[in-house]
Design a protein around this motif. Structure first.
Motif, mmCIF file in Angstrom:
data_model
loop_
_atom_site.group_PDB
_atom_site.id
_atom_site.type_symbol
_atom_site.label_atom_id
_atom_site.label_comp_id
_atom_site.label_asym_id
_atom_site.label_seq_id
_atom_site.Cartn_x
_atom_site.Cartn_y
_atom_site.Cartn_z
ATOM 1 N N PHE A 1 0.915 -1.175 0.021
ATOM 2 C CA PHE A 1 0.037 0.103 -0.002
ATOM 3 C C PHE A 1 0.789 1.258 0.008
ATOM 4 O O PHE A 1 1.840 1.395 0.555
ATOM 5 N N THR A 2 0.209 2.309 -0.580
ATOM 6 C CA THR A 2 1.023 3.450 -0.734
ATOM 7 C C THR A 2 1.415 4.156 0.465
ATOM 8 O O THR A 2 2.507 4.627 0.974
ATOM 9 N N ASP A 3 0.345 3.983 1.534
ATOM 10 C CA ASP A 3 0.658 4.593 2.785
ATOM 11 C C ASP A 3 -0.358 4.064 3.763
ATOM 12 O O ASP A 3 -1.307 3.391 3.497
ATOM 13 N N PHE A 4 -0.582 4.544 4.946
ATOM 14 C CA PHE A 4 -1.316 4.033 5.943
ATOM 15 C C PHE A 4 -2.956 4.519 5.652
ATOM 16 O O PHE A 4 -3.693 3.642 5.660
ATOM 17 N N ASP A 5 -2.944 5.629 4.999
ATOM 18 C CA ASP A 5 -4.363 6.136 4.597
ATOM 19 C C ASP A 5 -4.779 5.123 3.461
ATOM 20 O O ASP A 5 -6.148 4.916 3.527
ATOM 21 N N ASP A 6 -3.939 4.905 2.527
ATOM 22 C CA ASP A 6 -4.382 3.872 1.498
ATOM 23 C C ASP A 6 -4.694 2.630 2.005
ATOM 24 O O ASP A 6 -5.759 1.966 1.327
#
Length: 200
Positions: free
Chosen positions: A50-55
């Motif tokens: 995943f790109t980041d935690f929000d993603d």
């Protein structure tokens, strides 16, 4: 959402960890480290998929919203078969309460998530919105078939049933208690507000 092609088993392992952390500690304790620690995997594994935690959280919300809606999608096709109360119970309770509890708490704590889910799955076709729509369609057909009282309001009953499901789930009660309370409300609503279910 994922940066690469994620291994389904890893995704589901991480998604299950979200539910364990939220149910036990609340959404405020969510972090990449908390999730990977709960899942028993290296912290970097989450960011490899995943790109980041929000993603990651958006992917979780989309996945679980789809599962919830898919579970109820076939309900209208069951009109005229089995019992109305049993059909509704199966559709409303097919998703584990921990999943509903986690998704509801997560969305409440992160207001951007519903928009992200709708962008992927469409308006009123995901999560509890889709369940409400499916229940209303099902009850409308059962009313047409004479298995639900003509005076019944399918849309109102659907809203009430989904509201009860969400309310009972948010108590964090054990699954058996959630099931018993929801089934009791289904029976009560159909017999009192709905005017009674025709035995067929």
């Amino acid at each position: 959402m994922p940066r690469g092609v994620a291994i389904p088993e890893v995704r589901q392992q991480l998604f299950a960890a979200v539910e364990q952390v939220v149910v036990r500690d609340g959404p405020g304790k969510l972090s990449g480290r908390a999730i990977t620690g709960e899942a028993g995997v290296a912290t970097g594994l989450l960011y490899a998929h995943f790109t980041d935690f929000d993603d990651f959280l958006a992917a979780y919300a989309v996945d679980r919203s789809f599962l919830i809606s898919a579970a109820a999608a076939t309900l209208p096709e069951r009109a005229g078969t089995g019992s109305v109360t049993a059909n509704l119970g199966d559709a409303l309770l097919s998703t584990p309460p921990t999943t509903l509890l986690t998704l509801t708490r997560l969305i409440a704590s992160r207001p951007r998530l519903p928009g992200l889910v709708r962008a992927v799955l469409g308006d009123r076709t995901a999560g509890l919105d889709a369940v409400e729509k499916a229940v209303a369609a099902y009850l409308t057909e059962e009313r047409r078939l004479g298995r639900l009282a003509a005076a019944a309001d399918p849309a109102a009953l659907a809203l009430a049933l989904v509201g009860v499901l969400q309310r009972v789930t948010l108590t964090g009660a054990p699954e058996a208690e959630v099931r018993a309370r929801v089934e009791s409300v289904i029976t009560t609503l159909l017999t009192s507000l709905g005017g009674g279910v025709q035995p067929r």
